[in-house]
Structures are given as C-alpha cells and as structure tokens.
Design a protein around this motif. Structure first.
Motif, PDB file in Angstrom:
ATOM      1  N   ARG A  43      55.171 113.148 -43.428  1.00  0.00           N
ATOM      2  CA  ARG A  43      55.944 112.187 -43.832  1.00  0.00           C
ATOM      3  C   ARG A  43      57.000 112.532 -44.661  1.00  0.00           C
ATOM      4  O   ARG A  43      56.625 113.050 -45.900  1.00  0.00           O
ATOM      5  CB  ARG A  43      54.866 111.176 -44.606  1.00  0.00           C
ATOM      6  CG  ARG A  43      55.248 109.693 -44.851  1.00  0.00           C
ATOM      7  CD  ARG A  43      54.339 108.984 -45.787  1.00  0.00           C
ATOM      8  NE  ARG A  43      55.155 108.071 -46.539  1.00  0.00           N
ATOM      9  CZ  ARG A  43      55.442 106.827 -45.934  1.00  0.00           C
ATOM     10  NH1 ARG A  43      55.040 106.432 -44.743  1.00  0.00           N
ATOM     11  NH2 ARG A  43      56.157 106.127 -46.597  1.00  0.00           N
ATOM     12  N   VAL A  44      58.282 111.691 -44.425  1.00  0.00           N
ATOM     13  CA  VAL A  44      59.331 112.031 -45.461  1.00  0.00           C
ATOM     14  C   VAL A  44      59.928 110.630 -45.709  1.00  0.00           C
ATOM     15  O   VAL A  44      59.959 109.815 -44.566  1.00  0.00           O
ATOM     16  CB  VAL A  44      60.473 113.016 -45.233  1.00  0.00           C
ATOM     17  CG1 VAL A  44      59.998 114.453 -45.265  1.00  0.00           C
ATOM     18  CG2 VAL A  44      60.609 112.928 -43.550  1.00  0.00           C
ATOM     19  N   LEU A  58      60.294 108.575 -42.332  1.00  0.00           N
ATOM     20  CA  LEU A  58      59.909 109.173 -41.116  1.00  0.00           C
ATOM     21  C   LEU A  58      58.617 109.705 -41.248  1.00  0.00           C
ATOM     22  O   LEU A  58      58.201 110.344 -42.234  1.00  0.00           O
ATOM     23  CB  LEU A  58      60.781 110.444 -40.732  1.00  0.00           C
ATOM     24  CG  LEU A  58      62.289 110.009 -40.514  1.00  0.00           C
ATOM     25  CD1 LEU A  58      63.033 111.202 -40.093  1.00  0.00           C
ATOM     26  CD2 LEU A  58      62.621 108.878 -39.430  1.00  0.00           C
ATOM     27  N   VAL A  59      57.686 109.241 -40.103  1.00  0.00           N
ATOM     28  CA  VAL A  59      56.343 109.454 -40.228  1.00  0.00           C
ATOM     29  C   VAL A  59      55.998 110.173 -38.850  1.00  0.00           C
ATOM     30  O   VAL A  59      56.285 109.359 -37.725  1.00  0.00           O
ATOM     31  CB  VAL A  59      55.430 108.284 -40.405  1.00  0.00           C
ATOM     32  CG1 VAL A  59      54.030 108.946 -40.264  1.00  0.00           C
ATOM     33  CG2 VAL A  59      55.762 107.629 -41.886  1.00  0.00           C
ATOM     34  N   VAL A  60      55.491 111.386 -38.784  1.00  0.00           N
ATOM     35  CA  VAL A  60      55.205 111.887 -37.389  1.00  0.00           C
ATOM     36  C   VAL A  60      53.626 111.881 -37.331  1.00  0.00           C
ATOM     37  O   VAL A  60      52.853 112.763 -38.232  1.00  0.00           O
ATOM     38  CB  VAL A  60      55.614 113.224 -37.220  1.00  0.00           C
ATOM     39  CG1 VAL A  60      55.197 113.940 -36.014  1.00  0.00           C
ATOM     40  CG2 VAL A  60      57.318 113.228 -37.225  1.00  0.00           C
ATOM     41  N   ASP A  61      52.877 111.131 -36.681  1.00  0.00           N
ATOM     42  CA  ASP A  61      51.427 111.162 -36.369  1.00  0.00           C
ATOM     43  C   ASP A  61      51.097 111.427 -34.852  1.00  0.00           C
ATOM     44  O   ASP A  61      52.152 112.025 -34.191  1.00  0.00           O
ATOM     45  CB  ASP A  61      50.739 109.839 -36.551  1.00  0.00           C
ATOM     46  CG  ASP A  61      51.328 108.773 -35.721  1.00  0.00           C
ATOM     47  OD1 ASP A  61      52.221 109.009 -34.875  1.00  0.00           O
ATOM     48  OD2 ASP A  61      50.994 107.455 -35.723  1.00  0.00           O
ATOM     49  N   GLY A  62      49.699 111.355 -34.651  1.00  0.00           N
ATOM     50  CA  GLY A  62      49.569 111.801 -33.221  1.00  0.00           C
ATOM     51  C   GLY A  62      50.504 111.467 -32.044  1.00  0.00           C
ATOM     52  O   GLY A  62      51.061 112.117 -31.368  1.00  0.00           O
ATOM     53  N   ILE A  68      57.239 113.445 -29.185  1.00  0.00           N
ATOM     54  CA  ILE A  68      58.483 114.330 -29.712  1.00  0.00           C
ATOM     55  C   ILE A  68      58.269 115.463 -28.601  1.00  0.00           C
ATOM     56  O   ILE A  68      59.161 116.122 -28.234  1.00  0.00           O
ATOM     57  CB  ILE A  68      58.254 114.744 -31.158  1.00  0.00           C
ATOM     58  CG1 ILE A  68      58.595 113.318 -31.995  1.00  0.00           C
ATOM     59  CG2 ILE A  68      59.150 116.042 -31.254  1.00  0.00           C
ATOM     60  CD1 ILE A  68      58.394 113.682 -33.510  1.00  0.00           C
ATOM     61  N   LEU A  69      57.072 115.990 -28.246  1.00  0.00           N
ATOM     62  CA  LEU A  69      56.646 117.219 -27.454  1.00  0.00           C
ATOM     63  C   LEU A  69      57.316 116.932 -26.116  1.00  0.00           C
ATOM     64  O   LEU A  69      58.070 117.633 -25.310  1.00  0.00           O
ATOM     65  CB  LEU A  69      55.187 117.398 -27.307  1.00  0.00           C
ATOM     66  CG  LEU A  69      54.575 118.074 -28.419  1.00  0.00           C
ATOM     67  CD1 LEU A  69      53.013 118.296 -28.063  1.00  0.00           C
ATOM     68  CD2 LEU A  69      55.308 119.638 -28.569  1.00  0.00           C
ATOM     69  N   LEU A  70      57.210 115.522 -25.572  1.00  0.00           N
ATOM     70  CA  LEU A  70      57.791 115.302 -24.268  1.00  0.00           C
ATOM     71  C   LEU A  70      59.223 115.209 -24.231  1.00  0.00           C
ATOM     72  O   LEU A  70      60.017 115.744 -23.499  1.00  0.00           O
ATOM     73  CB  LEU A  70      57.179 113.916 -23.846  1.00  0.00           C
ATOM     74  CG  LEU A  70      55.815 113.931 -23.340  1.00  0.00           C
ATOM     75  CD1 LEU A  70      55.272 112.602 -22.719  1.00  0.00           C
ATOM     76  CD2 LEU A  70      55.611 114.813 -22.032  1.00  0.00           C
ATOM     77  N   ILE A  71      59.779 114.767 -25.302  1.00  0.00           N
ATOM     78  CA  ILE A  71      61.216 114.357 -25.313  1.00  0.00           C
ATOM     79  C   ILE A  71      61.984 115.649 -25.461  1.00  0.00           C
ATOM     80  O   ILE A  71      62.873 115.837 -24.560  1.00  0.00           O
ATOM     81  CB  ILE A  71      61.402 113.389 -26.707  1.00  0.00           C
ATOM     82  CG1 ILE A  71      61.334 112.160 -26.435  1.00  0.00           C
ATOM     83  CG2 ILE A  71      62.926 113.571 -26.943  1.00  0.00           C
ATOM     84  CD1 ILE A  71      61.058 111.538 -27.542  1.00  0.00           C
ATOM     85  N   THR A  72      61.392 116.595 -26.295  1.00  0.00           N
ATOM     86  CA  THR A  72      62.173 117.884 -26.491  1.00  0.00           C
ATOM     87  C   THR A  72      61.615 119.083 -25.455  1.00  0.00           C
ATOM     88  O   THR A  72      62.455 119.716 -24.881  1.00  0.00           O
ATOM     89  CB  THR A  72      61.587 118.642 -27.836  1.00  0.00           C
ATOM     90  OG1 THR A  72      60.220 118.463 -28.122  1.00  0.00           O
ATOM     91  CG2 THR A  72      62.208 117.649 -28.952  1.00  0.00           C
ATOM     92  N   ALA A 111      60.018 108.605 -34.487  1.00  0.00           N
ATOM     93  CA  ALA A 111      59.525 108.865 -35.771  1.00  0.00           C
ATOM     94  C   ALA A 111      59.707 108.120 -36.992  1.00  0.00           C
ATOM     95  O   ALA A 111      59.256 107.979 -38.186  1.00  0.00           O
ATOM     96  CB  ALA A 111      60.167 110.251 -36.255  1.00  0.00           C
ATOM     97  N   SER A 112      60.402 106.895 -36.810  1.00  0.00           N
ATOM     98  CA  SER A 112      60.500 105.919 -37.583  1.00  0.00           C
ATOM     99  C   SER A 112      59.428 104.980 -37.937  1.00  0.00           C
ATOM    100  O   SER A 112      58.670 104.591 -37.082  1.00  0.00           O
ATOM    101  CB  SER A 112      61.545 104.816 -37.163  1.00  0.00           C
ATOM    102  OG  SER A 112      62.794 105.257 -37.120  1.00  0.00           O
ATOM    103  N   ASP A 113      59.163 105.003 -39.239  1.00  0.00           N
ATOM    104  CA  ASP A 113      58.226 104.339 -39.960  1.00  0.00           C
ATOM    105  C   ASP A 113      58.741 102.874 -40.199  1.00  0.00           C
ATOM    106  O   ASP A 113      57.992 101.670 -40.067  1.00  0.00           O
ATOM    107  CB  ASP A 113      57.510 104.836 -41.031  1.00  0.00           C
ATOM    108  CG  ASP A 113      56.405 104.009 -41.643  1.00  0.00           C
ATOM    109  OD1 ASP A 113      55.495 103.755 -40.903  1.00  0.00           O
ATOM    110  OD2 ASP A 113      56.536 103.583 -42.819  1.00  0.00           O
TER     111      ASP A 113
END
Lengths: 757, 128
Positions: A43-44, A58-62, A68-72, A111-113
């Motif tokens: 979280r930032v 920006l919050v990265v949860d499961g 993100i894994l799929l996109i990159t 990633a947007s919260d």
C-alpha cells in the motif's frame, strides 16, 4: 490479409525490436521478486485532493497481484511476438509505444484503491485501445471499428463515472477498501441500486457483454498481438475485475446476483451462437472470448464461496489458452496469408510448430484432463454445485461448453489436419522463432499447471481471498467429487464433437435464417449513428429559422415562462401591497405612461408612433420627479427628447414615414399568439412587481450607502456617490459602451450620408 | 401607489412586446425602447416608493436621513444611458438597412440563414 508472407527478409529486423519486450519483462521480474520478499497487501498513498479527503492510493492485494502477473507476463510474450509479427512495418514503433502506455494504464487501473483514479486509468485504456484498433487507419473498416469501440466504451465510461459518484455519495468514501468494509451500513440505501446499475453499464461495455458485445469482434481489425493482449487477455477483463472487486461488498444482494447471472448467461449463449456464423478464425476466437467473458460475469454473480475460486481459475486458464490461439491465427495470417477456415486445411505439413501450439491450447480450451482448462472446468462445476443454480443456466453452460469444444476442434484439427491443398506456387511456410516461442511458453505453462495445480495455489489463493474474504480451501477439498466434472467434460465433448462434425451445415442453416446482426444491437448502433446528424440538422433548423419575429417570440416567451415558473415554484407569500398613500402626481404619471403605451398600439403612422412612445418616457420622468429621484428625471427627459428628435429627423430625411406591414398579414394564429404573448408578458411583470413590493424589504445595502457616503466618499448626493465612487468601474464601462456605440455608428452614418441627397 | 405603477409597467411591457414582435423593423425598435422603459420602471419601483425626498444628506447631518432609496436610482440611471446607446446604435443599423434594402419588412429580409432552397425556410405569407 495482404501481409507479406516472406519471413526471411525481416528475420534480422525482429532482433532489435525484441528489446521492447524488456519493458514489460523487467516489470514482471521486479514484481515476481517483490512478491517473493514482501508479503501482500502492498500500500502506498499520496494526498490528491485533500480538501475532499481523496488520496491517490495504490493497493496491491491478491486479486491485483494476479492481474499484474498476467498483464506483465503476457505483455512480455506479446511484445516478443509483436517484434516478429510487425517486423518490416515502419509503424511498429508506434504500436510498441502505445502498448507500453496501455500496459501502464492497466497496471494503474488494477492497483488503484481510489475509484476516481481507477476511472481515469480505465478511460486511458479505452483511448489506447482506440489507437491500437485503428492501427490500419487507411482502411475505412478499421477506422469505423476503432470509432465503435471508443464510442461504446466511452459511453460505458461515462456511466461508470456517474455510478462511481453515486456510490461515493452513498457510501461516503471513494476508497475501495473503505467502501467494501462499510458495505453492510448502506446496503439498504435506495440509491445504491442506481449506482450499481450504472457501474454495470460501465463494466458490461468494457467486458463486451450483451447488448454492447458487438464492438469486440469488430475490434479484431487490430494487429494480432494487440488483439491477443487487449481484446482477450487484459483490457476486456477489466470490467470483470471491477465486478469481482465489488463482489466482496454486494454479493449478498439479490439484485447483484440476478443482474450478473442473467447478463452473463445471455451474453455467453448469444456469443456461442454467433460463433457459428463466422468463417474468419480470428473472429471465431473473438466470439468465443465474449462467451468466456459472459461465463466470468455469471460466475461473479453466483453466490457461494466456490464462485470466487472459479472466477480466478478461469481468468488464468483463459489467458493461458486464448492468447496462444490468437497467436496461432496471427501465424496463419503470416505464414499462409489467410485466416479463412474454408481455405485452410492440412497446414501441419507446412507449419508443424504452430500446429503443435494450436493442439495444446485447444486441449486446454476443451477442458480435457491434464490441462489447466480442466482445472478451471473443475472449479466452475464445483461453484455451480455449491450455488445450486437454475436449470436454465446449467443447460446454457452445456451449450456454451459444447461450442467452445467445437471452436477448439476447428482451430486444432480442421485447419491443421486433413488434406493439404496448398499449391506449390503459394507454399505456406512456418513463421520465425520469435513468433513460435511466446505462444509455446504459454501452452506449456497451461500443461504444467494442469499436471501440478499446486504451483499456482499461492497466486490463486490470495486472489480468491481478496474477492471473498472468508474463503477456506480445505472446505472446498473436503466436498470434492470428481464424477460431476467428468460428466460435464464428457457431455460437452460429445455435444462439441457433433457441432464440429456438422459445422458447415449449421453455418449454412444459420446464414439462411433471420440475421441477428441486421436487427440486433449492432444495427441499433448503426441507426443511432445515422440518426444523430439528421436529428442535429432538424434541431438546428427548428431553432435557427432566420425569422426575427419568431426569434424574439422565443426569447420573450422563455423569459416570461421562467419568471412565471419562479413565481409558482418559489411560492412567495402572496402579500399584495396596501393601496394607501396614493399621491396624485404619481397616479397621474402612471396614467400618462399607460395611455402613451396603449395609444402606440393603435397608431399606423410611424412618426406619430415615435411621438406617442415619447409619452412613455416623459411619463416616467414625471414619475421619477415625484418619487424623490430628480437625477433620474432629468436624465430621462434629456435622453427621451434627444432620441425622439434624432429619430424623427432621420425618418423625415428618409421620407419613409409610413411603413407597410404593421403586423403579419393573414392568418389569425400568429396575431393571436402575438397578442397572447404580449398580454402574458405584461401581466407577469406587473404581478412580479406587486409581489416584490408586498414582501419584506431588505434595506441593508441602501443603508450601507447612506452611512458610508459622507464618511468614506465625502459626498452628500448618495446617488452620485454610488455612480462615480462605489461603482466607478461600472460607470467607466458604461462610458466605454457609449463610446463604442458612437464609434460603430459613425462609419455607418457616413455611408448613409454619402448616398442620400 | 404601487398599484398604479404596476399597471403602468404591465401596459408598457405588453405594448413593447406587441411592437417588438412586429414585422416592421422600425416598429420593432420602438417596441424595444418601450420594453427598456418598462424594465427601468420595474426596477425602480421594486426599490419601494415611500417618500418623495431625494437621497441627499443634509448639510447638518452625516448620515442619510429618511429619503428615497438611492440604490435602484443609481442602477436605473446607468440603465437609461446604456439603453440610449443601444437604441441609437440600433437606429443607425436600421437606417442603413432601410437604405440598402428599400423597405423594413422583416419577412422580406431573407438573406440570413437558412439558404433559400432549404425546407425550413419560413414561407412568405404572400406565397401561401
């Protein structure tokens, strides 16, 4: 279709472009390393609009991590594939740049919260999609497709914005984390349903749900890497991402459940049916993508804990098999020069690697055991068993799965097996390595994960936890039963085999039948687009007719109506002023004014009319004189005299003292309308004055001027002080208006003088 | 007192509207002048007509004693001058038009949009 098939001459060029793949690749590697060492969620946050309490978080949860894994990850392979696919095309750099920007927007969106920043990134993906679909901008069909995709997703984006604003006002926060945790507090608010309906519109346009589905097959005008990336693996899943994200808050609502199951199932069935109407392999794949998107929406709507697992697994499986199939279509385009399934047969002799990829991807798509597609099918069957779905949905699922098996068979068997009919002159050839390796990696992963599903458990598990917080994998495993899954797979294999066997006959039969696309939503879209300019032209002509009396009628009528509405809506206390303190001069002046106005209606001679109308001005001046406003009286006397004298002089010189038509000739309707409007306007203003006079008077401002006039401005005549001191700038403007009127009038008068005797 | 002024305002505005909707441009202009007069009266009277004393501070006083309301007077004074400028300029335009077209019938002044062959062009009374 007119692609250069020769692969040798640009094999070297692809080499340098491969460096573009480092952009998504480095992000992918960095993200994987981060996942290994820093536990989720990350979280930032930066303050964004502090006055409204909005922060850019920006919050990265499961769930975000899976995306993100799929996109990159898929992005890396798409970039590598694109280096080969676009080799030799001078516009390829533009594609890579826009693709990179698109990837950044996608990452920002997941990633947007904050819902508002999510919306901004969401719209950015639409814009980049427009640029990429319209890549071949010299083709009209390509431009039209890009415009269609932009208009539809843009429309959905606006609905989404409205929904976000409503949801924010209902829940009191625009942060996803907060509004999900607060959901029980506001779940009975009546506006919540409206907010969700608008958000549905946004998600459904983005994820190509009925009736907005038709933009996706048309978006296949984009180059294949773009189609595989945007229109299969990432962007179209954004709508489902948002729904899955909100599922944690609203999954208990009946409205949520029914809307999503209904829309998803309907979309999937229609898309599966439409698949049979196509001959182009890429469009066939597009329709089957829509069917999968429909299934995903349906799964999000399903109640029960198993549904979240099914959503995440199908996300993953679909990306692993559909992207390679798109690559296969692109390879065929490149190697054989066509994607028409009628012209392609026996291609395995020429393109053995592509054939292998198609076979492995199709196995997963058909959901055969030992592939990741089977794991997904397993999760779906389980979710349905837990939720106890309607029979109708179950039948629909059999149909959808059958069609998807048939599509898999078309891609793997019909195109690559059978008799080789290619003539020696147009020998199809295998594509270069950088177009074979990326899809091969994906299908290989599909098989590896199918054999050992525990490898993806950490990723899927945390994603499922983000959608449905109380998820317990042990409960799923304890109720596990393989029989219904095998039944489902077997059923769809048999049905799909039959569809595959009779594909051509079904195709002809459906082609002859009533055309859905001629009466369906796509036709509505065309009609709307054609009707808009016509409507605009009619509206313009209705308002801009070039008839001055009618313009004035509109203006005065609108003003009267507005004042009337104000009187009715504001409901002022209907206090009429008392009739006391009648002074003779004021009454006399009023009567003089009224008499002048009434007489002016009856006079036909223009000069007499001018003199009679002067009575109104003189009457006003007398009235001012006897109500304590001598300054006004003198000004009015002077102005009125000058105007009448000047106008009369001019008229006399023009010798046009009686003009012809005083009122519209013929037709009682215009005359009656004119009379009605005049009477209505006069009455309204008189009533307005009476009501204003009857209501309490706020004298604050007048008292202020009375007190400050001598103290601040050193003047005893308060009216003069206001004009030249308190409102001096206004007066300056007034003088400027006079000067400009004179400056503008002089040349015009000069022109008249020159021509008159 | 207010009732008499309200009657005058109503009649002036009604007559002004009637003239402003006329087909003759010069009548339309005079209608505009009447409308301006009516609105000035409306503005002035809504500041209340109570006493017949000009808002001037007596030599012995430092505050404005009982007098008529100075604020609407200042506003109306500005409005009179502005509407005079507007009317004079409109008159010049009208004269210029009269001189070049030879008449002031608005229905016959048809050079403005829409083009002559457009279906929405207002039909002349004579052509009906």
């Amino acid at each position: 279709m007119a692609k250069t098939r020769a692969s040798e001459h640009h094999a070297g060029a692809a080499g340098k472009d491969l460096f573009y793949a480092l952009i998504p690749g480095s992000v992918f590697v960095a993200f994987c390393l981060g996942l290994l060492f820093v536990p989720l969620p990350w979280r930032v946050a930066w303050p964004w609009v502090p006055s409204l309490g909005i922060e850019l978080a920006l919050v990265v949860d499961g769930l975000a991590a899976q995306f993100i894994l799929l996109i990159t990850g898929i992005g890396t392979l798409v970039f590598a594939y694109g280096a080969g696919y676009l080799a030799g095309d001078c516009r390829r750099h533009r594609v890579f740049v826009v693709l990179s920007l698109f990837m950044a927007a996608m990452l920002g969106a997941v990633a947007s919260d904050n819902l508002l920043s999510l919306f901004v990134f969401w719209e950015l993906t639409s814009v980049f999609s427009f640029l990429l679909v319209g890549f071949n901008h010299e083709q009209e069909s390509s431009r039209k497709s890009a415009q269609q995709a932009l208009l539809l997703t843009g429309f959905g984006g606006l609905c989404l914005l409205a929904g976000i604003i409503l949801l924010t006002s209902v829940s009191g926060s625009s942060s996803l984390e907060i509004l999900i945790s607060r959901a029980p507090q506001y779940s009975s608010e009546p506006l919540l349903k409206a907010a969700l309906a608008l958000i549905f519109l946004g998600a459904f346009t983005k994820s190509a749900q009925f009736p907005f589905h038709f933009w996706l097959p048309n978006a296949m005008a984009a180059p294949t890497p773009v189609s595989a990336y945007l229109h299969s693996a990432t962007m179209v899943k954004l709508g489902i991402y948002l729904l899955a994200r909100l599922d944690a808050a609203f999954s208990d609502m009946i409205f949520w459940e029914y809307a999503l199951i209904g829309a998803g199932t309907l979309t999937a069935v229609i898309a599966a049916g439409q698949t049979l109407l196509e001959r182009d392999l890429k469009r066939i794949l597009a329709w089957s993508t829509i069917a999968t998107l429909g299934t995903l929406v349906m799964l999000v709507g399903l109640p029960g804990k198993g549904a979240a697992l099914a959503v995440c697994t199908l996300f993953f499986a679909h990306a692993l098999y559909k992207a390679p199939l798109f690559f296969v279509a692109g390879n065929l385009d490149h190697g054989a020069g066509t994607r028409d399934i009628d012209k392609l047969t026996g291609m395995r002799h020429h393109m053995p690697w592509t054939a292998t990829i198609a076979l492995l991807a199709s196995l997963s798509m058909a959901g055969l055991p030992l592939t990741f597609g089977f794991i997904a099918k397993d999760a779906i069957t389980l979710a349905k068993a837990q939720a106890g779905t309607l029979d109708l949905v179950s039948y629909a699922t059999v149909f959808i799965n059958g069609i998807s098996v048939a599509v898999a068979a078309i891609a793997a068997i019909r195109v690559f097996w059978g008799v080789d009919t290619a003539s020696a002159a147009v020998r199809p050839q295998e594509v270069p390595l950088c177009m074979v390796l990326p899809p091969f990696i994906l299908v290989a992963l599909g098989i590896v994960f199918g054999l050992k599903p525990t490898l993806v458990d950490p990723v899927l598990g945390s994603a499922v936890l983000a959608i449905s917080p109380g998820f317990d994998p042990a409960a799923v495993q304890s109720s596990y039963d393989i029989a219904p899954v095998l039944e489902a797979v077997l059923g769809s294999l048999i049905f799909g085999g039959l569809v595959y066997r009779f594909w051509d006959r079904l195709h002809l039969l459906l082609r002859r039948g009533p055309h859905f696309d001629r009466l369906g939503p796509e036709a509505w879209y065309r009609w709307t687009l054609a009707a808009l300019p016509i409507l605009a032209a009619r509206q313009t002509r209705l308002l801009q007719h070039g008839d001055l009396p009618r313009y004035l009628m509109t203006l005065i009528g609108t003003t009267t109506l507005l004042v009337l509405m104000l009187l009715v809506i504001a409901r002022p206390p209907w206090n009429w002023p008392d009739q006391s303190s009648l002074t003779l001069p004021v009454v006399g002046a009023s009567l003089l004014i009224a008499a002048g106005a009434l007489t002016s209606l009856m006079v036909r001679n223009l000069l007499v009319l001018l003199l009679v109308s002067g009575l109104v001005g003189y009457g006003s001046a007398i009235l001012f004189l006897f109500t304590g406003a001598p300054d006004l009286a003198f000004t009015q006397f002077a102005v009125e005299t000058v105007f009448v004298v000047v106008a009369a002089t001019v008229l006399l010189r023009l010798r046009r003292l009686s003009t012809g038509a005083a009122s519209p000739r013929g037709g009682w309707l215009p005359k009656a309308l004119r009379l009605l409007l005049a009477a209505a306007c006069g009455t309204t203003m008189a009533v307005l004055l009476l009501l204003v006079s009857g209501s309490p008077f706020d004298q604050q401002l007048s008292d202020f001027f009375g007190e400050q006039s001598l103290a601040v401005a050193r003047g005893r005549n308060v009216v003069n002080v206001i004009i030249v001191d308190f409102r001096a700038f206004d007066t300056l403007g007034e003088i400027a208006v006079l000067a400009f009127a004179l400056l503008a009038a002089l040349p015009l008068l000069g022109a008249v003088k020159r021509r008159l005797p | 007192m207010t009732w008499a002024v309200a009657l005058a305002v109503g009649v002036v505005i009604a007559a002004g509207t009637w003239l402003a909707l006329s087909r003759s441009l010069l009548r339309c202009l005079i209608g505009l002048a009447l409308l301006g007069n009516g609105v000035n009266l409306l503005l002035f009277a809504s500041g209340r007509l109570t006493v017949n004393l000009p808002p001037v501070i007596d030599a012995a006083e430092s505050l404005l004693a009982k007098a008529s309301n100075p604020l609407p007077q200042a506003l109306v004074l500005t409005a009179i001058v502005i509407s005079f400028a507007l009317l004079c300029f409109s008159l010049v335009l009208a004269i210029r038009l009269l001189e070049s077209a030879g008449h002031d019938d608005l229905a016959l002044l048809r050079a403005a949009e829409p083009p002559a062959n457009d279906a929405t062009k207002p039909v002349l009374e004579e052509d009906r």
